[in-house]
Design an enzyme around this catalytic site. Structure first.
Site, PDB file in Angstrom:
ATOM      1  CG  ASP A  24      51.268  32.620  54.352  1.00 10.76           C
ATOM      2  OD1 ASP A  24      52.554  32.309  54.714  1.00 10.76           O
ATOM      3  OD2 ASP A  24      50.544  33.045  54.611  1.00 10.76           O
ATOM      4  CB  THR A  56      49.583  32.784  59.286  1.00 12.57           C
ATOM      5  OG1 THR A  56      50.714  32.072  59.847  1.00 12.57           O
ATOM      6  CG2 THR A  56      48.718  33.473  60.056  1.00 12.57           C
ATOM      7  CG  ASP A  84      46.274  35.332  54.734  1.00 15.54           C
ATOM      8  OD1 ASP A  84      47.525  35.041  54.639  1.00 15.54           O
ATOM      9  OD2 ASP A  84      45.707  35.538  55.468  1.00 15.54           O
TER      10      ASP A  84
END
Length: 773
Positions: free
Chosen positions: A462, A464, A661
């Protein structure tokens, strides 16, 4: 015949014999005082009392309980699901139980108990051995003192304490293994030494029953009391060495437990009071003095600090903290004093979660263990058959005295075979490897993740919070009409109810400019797109182009060129619409973690394809991918898109790891062969993942990959040692070298080799503690 439990039944306490079921209470979860077998014979089954594993016979070892580290739990090195609250033997394999997260006193109890028995065994075995070996001395001086018949009685008397006290546990384990049909190492030892002992007793009492080839020139039967006691003593030596070595395999958990201080200084009515950490409650104000360990998780209320977090994150550089910064239990304060507020106590702290995760993972089973289990299931019966065949062949075709050779070689075959070396090969490496990972900031949920991580060929990341720091900040707001402050107030108000990092950035920016927020009505968060709501009667929409299209927003042409220019610089841009018409945009920047560049290069050099998946637009995604040196990326990804992308790769037989996250990453993390969560991310993401990186950066993935490679290599080495040992040892004990070299293997040498094989596997596993990640 005793019913052999099926695979499903072995996970049910009812599969145990009645007496075992009464003695051990089964719990689906272990808390204080639970024991399990380190070989995972019965899945996650645990016991309240110590003892032997009912399947493999190994001694149960103790599971970890935090924060009450005084609770004693024992488990089996080969069957981690066996958990008991006192020392004993594994009811499956018979091995001595070892503590899961022991204090030194607990370890010493088990070790010294066996050591004391060993001293007794040596005290009586050595004289028996000397008496027996004296027959090789010409004109044996002992026979001038007493006759050989009397010396035989002396050997018998000296053998009794060894058989019926020091080593009686081996016969108990052998008996239990036979009646439950969980054949194991102690089955072979019990049969081999038991036959030798009974033969000797019978030969001493009824010598006339035996043919001449069993007798010496004195007319007495050749007795094997010395073989019995020496074999049992050597096996006991192996158990003592294993007990000592097992304490080292759980050293990582012990070190983690030691991180938690026992007391803390709490501020009560303006005065400092020292209390036990167990008495700390949420909301308490705690004074942390220079050099002290932080007792619980919380945040700094007053003062600044430099915190050494290496024991949890694996990073050696201290971290500067200020008012509002989060601090974790077990980390060490530097040279300043500060006040903190307790937010997570007891089992809720990060340290407690790490200890529990490490403990659970060290007791889990790797898929490779299933192959070993299938082999081990047939191992003991095959060895018994080989022993019987050895006896028949030697008794029919061997040189004189045939029956003596047949008897000795058959016993040697039983004793040299070591299923424990096979059984210990995987669990020991997993236990040490998981601990090593925890010390390096890599938390592994189960052994399966270690094995699968070694086979990964595609890593999805991912953007961000994974590639970037996950701390976005507003760079600017562009308003097409009216003032920027007015537009900022509207979008900040609608973002009040959102927990997304971008929303947090907007709120923080609004507060820094002292913007007054209004109440929001009919708030809606659209996953992967943005947020909606009504502020002061106006409909406010903040998000990406997909949200704008969903809401039929007009006026895109007013900002399209400007937004594309921002995106091509790697910035994230959110459209702002008021009453379904574009009124501006907000530019948000999120710096890339410095560690991401080197980590991606290292992973690519290992042959892993790294692909970025992001919900951001194509322009921003392309700019970030180019900076990171990624040739492949996918933009505008909703959670379902990430999930489907992983499924497509898996259909192409790719082994996929996913690192993320956020809450929106949870489905993808769960679907991936190995889900990797940033420890700085959401609880949902961490729960969905199989590996958690405490530090929250990609260097942890490199560590996880290196660790998995080292652990799997170590397991294969252990299995190689075990297979080679048994493949060579059993035929040699059977006498295969005799026709060519005239060599035979004494049962005593066989016992020494058997004990060495298990110990060598453990010590090989311990080498993982020195691996550089």
């Amino acid at each position: 015949m005793t019913h052999l439990p099926t695979k499903e039944e072995k996970h049910d306490c009812c599969s145990l014999p009645k007496e075992e079921h009464q003695h051990h209470k089964h719990h689906s979860e272990y808390k204080g005082g639970k024991y399990y077998c380190p070989m995972n014979c019965e899945g996650n089954k645990v016991y309240d009392q110590p003892g032997n594993c009912p399947v493999c016979g190994m001694e149960l070892v103790q599971a970890v309980n935090y924060p009450d580290v005084t609770v004693k739990e024992y488990t089996c090195p080969m069957h981690p699901e066996i958990i008991k609250d006192a020392p004993g033997d594994c009811p499956i394999c018979g091995m001595e139980l070892v503590p899961v997260a022991p204090t030194d006193s607990i370890e010493n109890t088990t070790y010294h108990h066996l050591l004391n028995k060993l001293k007794i065994a040596l005290l009586f075995s050595i004289p028996v051995f000397i008496i027996a070996m004296s027959e090789m001395i010409p004109n044996n001086p002992l026979y001038e003192v007493m006759s050989i018949k009397v010396w035989n009685w002396v050997q018998f008397a000296l053998t009794l304490p060894v058989v019926f006290y020091a080593c009686w546990m081996f016969f108990e384990r052998a008996y239990k293994s036979i009646i439950t049909w969980n054949l194991n190492m102690f089955t072979l030892i019990g049969i081999g030494t038991g036959v030798a002992f009974l033969f000797s007793v019978f030969g001493m009492l009824f010598p006339d029953v035996f043919p001449a080839e069993f007798k010496s020139h004195h007319g007495t039967v050749h007795l094997y009391f010395e073989a019995t006691v020496v074999v049992l003593t050597l096996v006991l030596i192996g158990q003592v060495l294993e007990a000592k070595a097992h304490s080292n395999t759980s050293s990582a958990i012990k070190e983690l437990l030691k991180l938690a201080p026992t007391v803390a200084t709490v501020i009560v009515d303006g005065k400092e009071k020292v209390i036990s950490i167990d008495a700390i409650k949420k909301g308490d104000t705690i004074r942390v003095k220079p050099g002290e360990k932080i007792p619980v998780d919380g945040k700094i209320m007053e003062g600044t600090a430099t915190i050494d977090e290496s024991m949890i994150s694996g990073e050696p550089i201290p971290v500067d903290k200020k008012k509002g910064s989060a601090v974790s239990a077990g980390t060490i304060n530097g040279t300043t004093s500060f006040l903190m507020q307790a937010e997570k106590v007891g089992n809720e702290t990060l340290l407690a979660q790490i200890v529990k995760m490490v403990s659970d993972a060290s007791r889990s089973r790797a898929p490779i263990q299933n192959v070993v289990d299938k082999i081990s299931k047939y191992f003991v019966p095959i060895v018994v058959i080989i022993s019987a065949i050895t006896f028949v062949i030697w008794s029919q075709f061997g040189p004189e005295p045939r029956l003596v050779y047949a008897f000795v070689n058959a016993v040697a075959v039983l004793i040299i075979a070591c299923p424990c070396a096979l059984g210990l090969a995987t669990p020991m490496s997993i236990m040490v490897g998981v601990g090593k990972g925890a010390q390096s900031g890599v938390l592994i949920k189960n052994a399966e993740a270690i094995e699968k991580m070694n086979a990964i060929d595609v890593l999805l990341v991912d953007k961000t919070g994974t590639l970037t720091k996950g701390k976005p900040s507003v760079e600017k707001i562009i308003a097409l009409q009216g003032s920027e402050v007015e537009l900022l107030s509207k979008i900040a108000s609608v973002n009040q109810n959102s927990e997304h990092p971008l929303a947090t950035a907007v709120i923080k920016y609004a507060k820094s400019r002292n913007v007054i927020l209004s109440k929001v009505k009919d708030f809606e968060s659209v996953t992967g797109k943005g947020v909606l709501g009504y502020v002061d009667g106006e409909k406010i929409s903040v998000g990406n182009k997909k949200l704008m299209e969903q809401e039929a927003v007009t006026g895109f042409s007013l900002v399209t060129n400007e937004i594309i220019a921002e995106q091509k610089q790697g910035k994230t841009v959110s459209y702002i619409a008021v009453n379904n018409r574009i009124m501006g945009y907000v530019t948000i920047v999120d710096a890339i973690k410095n560690s991401s560049f080197g980590a991606i290069k290292e992973l690519q050099s290992q042959g892993i394809e790294v692909i970025m998946l992001t919900g951001d637009n194509d322009n921003t995604a392309k700019a970030v991918a180019q900076r990171m040196g990624l040739s492949n990326y996918k933009a505008n990804c909703l959670p379902q898109d990430k999930l489907n992308y992983i499924k497509d790769l898996q259909r192409k037989k790719k082994k996929v790891a996913m690192a993320g996250d956020g809450i929106n990453d949870a489905p993808a993390l769960a679907q991936a062969d190995v889900g990797i969560a940033m420890g700085t991310g959401s609880d949902v993401a961490i729960e969905s993942a199989k590996i958690t990186l405490v530090k929250g950066d990609l260097k942890g993935i490199v560590k996880a990959k290196n660790l998995s490679f080292a652990v799997m290599k170590n397991i294969k080495e252990n299995l190689f040692f075990a297979f080679i040992y048994n493949s060579i040892g059993v035929p040699v004990a059977a006498g295969i070298l005799y026709p060519f070299f005239g060599m035979l293997l004494s049962p005593m040498i066989a016992a020494l080799a058997m004990s060495f094989s298990s110990v060598s596997v453990i010590f090989n596993a311990l080498r993982l503690r020195t691996v550089e990640l």
